[in-house]
Design a protein around this motif. Structure first.
Motif, PDB file in Angstrom:
ATOM      1  N   ARG A   7      -7.809  -0.544   7.315  1.00 18.16           N
ATOM      2  CA  ARG A   7      -8.696  -0.862   6.199  1.00 18.16           C
ATOM      3  C   ARG A   7      -9.005  -2.349   6.086  1.00 18.16           C
ATOM      4  N   TRP A   8      -8.035  -3.184   6.439  1.00 12.68           N
ATOM      5  CA  TRP A   8      -8.139  -4.607   6.098  1.00 12.68           C
ATOM      6  C   TRP A   8      -8.293  -5.554   7.281  1.00 12.68           C
ATOM      7  N   ALA A   9      -8.258  -5.044   8.502  1.00 12.91           N
ATOM      8  CA  ALA A   9      -8.305  -5.929   9.670  1.00 12.91           C
ATOM      9  C   ALA A   9      -9.558  -6.796   9.679  1.00 12.91           C
ATOM     10  N   GLU A  10     -10.689  -6.230   9.266  1.00 12.29           N
ATOM     11  CA  GLU A  10     -11.933  -7.004   9.266  1.00 12.29           C
ATOM     12  C   GLU A  10     -11.899  -8.134   8.249  1.00 12.29           C
ATOM     13  N   GLN A  11     -10.958  -8.055   7.293  1.00 12.75           N
ATOM     14  CA  GLN A  11     -10.788  -9.128   6.316  1.00 12.75           C
ATOM     15  C   GLN A  11      -9.699 -10.109   6.743  1.00 12.75           C
ATOM     16  N   GLY A  12      -9.243  -9.971   7.970  1.00  9.35           N
ATOM     17  CA  GLY A  12      -8.257 -10.896   8.507  1.00  9.35           C
ATOM     18  C   GLY A  12      -6.813 -10.556   8.175  1.00  9.35           C
ATOM     19  N   ILE A  13      -6.583  -9.345   7.649  1.00 14.92           N
ATOM     20  CA  ILE A  13      -5.223  -8.943   7.253  1.00 14.92           C
ATOM     21  C   ILE A  13      -4.686  -7.930   8.257  1.00 14.92           C
ATOM     22  N   THR A  14      -3.506  -8.184   8.780  1.00 18.22           N
ATOM     23  CA  THR A  14      -2.852  -7.227   9.654  1.00 18.22           C
ATOM     24  C   THR A  14      -1.476  -6.874   9.085  1.00 18.22           C
ATOM     25  N   ALA A  15      -1.020  -5.671   9.387  1.00 16.61           N
ATOM     26  CA  ALA A  15       0.296  -5.220   8.929  1.00 16.61           C
ATOM     27  C   ALA A  15       0.999  -4.510  10.075  1.00 16.61           C
ATOM     28  N   ASN A  16       2.272  -4.781  10.227  1.00 18.53           N
ATOM     29  CA  ASN A  16       3.085  -4.118  11.237  1.00 18.53           C
ATOM     30  C   ASN A  16       4.409  -3.702  10.625  1.00 18.53           C
ATOM     31  N   ALA A  17       5.012  -2.696  11.219  1.00 17.50           N
ATOM     32  CA  ALA A  17       6.310  -2.204  10.753  1.00 17.50           C
ATOM     33  C   ALA A  17       7.402  -2.674  11.708  1.00 17.50           C
ATOM     34  N   VAL A  18       8.581  -2.910  11.171  1.00 15.66           N
ATOM     35  CA  VAL A  18       9.697  -3.357  11.997  1.00 15.66           C
ATOM     36  C   VAL A  18      10.953  -2.553  11.682  1.00 15.66           C
ATOM     37  N   MET A  19      11.795  -2.417  12.701  1.00 15.46           N
ATOM     38  CA  MET A  19      13.120  -1.839  12.558  1.00 15.46           C
ATOM     39  C   MET A  19      14.111  -2.973  12.813  1.00 15.46           C
ATOM     40  N   PRO A  20      14.831  -3.429  11.776  1.00 15.73           N
ATOM     41  CA  PRO A  20      15.696  -4.605  11.958  1.00 15.73           C
ATOM     42  C   PRO A  20      16.922  -4.354  12.808  1.00 15.73           C
ATOM     43  N   GLY A  21      17.364  -3.093  12.914  1.00 17.47           N
ATOM     44  CA  GLY A  21      18.584  -2.799  13.640  1.00 17.47           C
ATOM     45  C   GLY A  21      19.720  -2.509  12.677  1.00 17.47           C
ATOM     46  N   ALA A  22      20.873  -2.193  13.221  1.00 16.26           N
ATOM     47  CA  ALA A  22      22.050  -1.897  12.408  1.00 16.26           C
ATOM     48  C   ALA A  22      22.701  -3.204  11.962  1.00 16.26           C
ATOM     49  N   VAL A  23      22.639  -3.450  10.664  1.00 14.59           N
ATOM     50  CA  VAL A  23      23.184  -4.681  10.101  1.00 14.59           C
ATOM     51  C   VAL A  23      24.124  -4.313   8.960  1.00 14.59           C
ATOM     52  N   ARG A  24      25.298  -4.914   8.924  1.00 11.91           N
ATOM     53  CA  ARG A  24      26.251  -4.610   7.849  1.00 11.91           C
ATOM     54  C   ARG A  24      25.872  -5.397   6.597  1.00 11.91           C
ATOM     55  N   THR A  25      24.858  -4.908   5.907  1.00 12.98           N
ATOM     56  CA  THR A  25      24.408  -5.542   4.684  1.00 12.98           C
ATOM     57  C   THR A  25      25.128  -4.940   3.488  1.00 12.98           C
TER      58      THR A  25
END
Length: 320
Positions: free
Chosen positions: A201-219
């Motif tokens: 929806r927003w790429a033409e307005q210069g906005i991009t979105a990506n998803a990430v998997m941070p990994g197993a972290v003992r938070t």
């Protein structure tokens, strides 16, 4: 379309990834920046010169983090603002208080495998917090993102997304038996689908979105589960054909978010899923790696967007 590769891996830290990147005059929001991965994400951004707002439920905890970031980086451009993603009114108040452009939106906050709870709107709490709150935040800040001319959104997902697609017939577990990990997995799939549709929806307005998997972290969030870290590691290892789970430090867990938010390699790139600082390939059944096909399905992404808009509109409309 070939997968994006980088010089980094699961051992890389946020500091490694952001080396030589200058974020002076860039403004960023990091949600949930009071502990764990989000603190190290904010630290990397602040260290590179960014003006960073810590969006947190506990202002006291946020102030402690802000003071630490300022002391350790020398950058005093750190702000703290209240944000409870499970409450539409809190998100609306945060959005209305924001002025000027927004270059980086890091949707990091989240809850995991909680007991069955529903918000006053009837929404399942993990879906409400992990997806709907961030959806309302991003759409509410849309003009600010447009004004930045090249804004990026980072949507934190999880390998847990492979446990469940978004079950549109009963998102909020009103009819099916509640399972905390299925609910969590559904919300994490929603995080990926959001990135897919936001970029469309927003790429033409210069906005991009990506998803990430941070990994197993003992938070702290993992520590507060009824399961022990050993049990979680065993559960992950039994679903993987590879070696024992690699537990990352918070700084390593933040690396993929920082890569997606700042690397020149991702300029103009959106709607993808990254893990261990690389774009992930398709999920292989029986493992905890890769991205499920349903999480990148454009039709499912568009449907989720429309459902989310409807849910939020009902929540914010005056009662009869």
């Amino acid at each position: 379309m070939s997968l994006i590769t980088t010089p980094f891996d699961r051992h890389s830290t946020a500091a490694d990834v952001i080396t030589d990147i200058d974020l002076t005059h860039r403004r960023a929001i990091v949600t949930g920046a009071s502990s764990g991965i989000s603190v190290e994400t904010a630290r990397a951004l602040v260290s590179a010169g960014a003006d960073v707002t810590l969006a947190v439920r506990s202002l006291e905890a946020g102030v402690r983090v802000a003071n630490d970031l300022i002391a350790t980086t020398g950058n005093a451009r750190v702000r703290v603002a209240h944000l409870d993603l499970s409450e539409p009114a809190s998100v609306a108040a945060f959005v209305s208080a924001w002025t000027g452009p927004l270059h980086l939106l890091i949707n990091n906050a989240g809850i995991m495998a909680t007991p069955e709870q529903h918000t006053p709107q009837g929404w399942e709490l993990q879906f409400a917090t992990n997806h709907l709150g961030h959806f309302a935040l991003a759409t509410g800040l849309h003009r600010a993102l447009v004004a930045a001319s090249g804004a990026r959104i980072v949507s934190l997902s999880s390998a847990g997304h492979t446990r469940s697609p978004v079950v549109f017939g009963d998102i909020h577990f009103h009819h099916r038996p509640y399972d905390p990990f299925l609910a969590y997995g559904q919300s994490k799939t929603a995080n990926v689908l959001f990135a897919v549709e936001a970029s469309r929806r927003w790429a033409e307005q210069g906005i991009t979105a990506n998803a990430v998997m941070p990994g197993a972290v003992r938070t702290e969030g993992v520590a507060n589960l009824n399961l022990t870290a050993t049990q979680i590691a065993h559960a992950q290892a039994t679903r993987s054909s590879g070696p024992e789970t690699f537990w990352k430090t918070p700084a390593q867990g933040a690396a993929t978010s920082i890569l997606v938010a700042t690397s020149p390699l991702l300029s103009g790139v959106g709607g993808r899923y990254f893990e261990d600082s690389q774009e992930a390939g398709p999920h292989v059944p029986g493992t905890m790696r890769g991205v499920a096909g349903y999480a990148l399905d454009p039709a499912q992404a568009e449907r989720l967007w429309e459902v989310s808009e409807t849910l939020l509109a009902r929540a914010t409309s005056p009662s009869d």
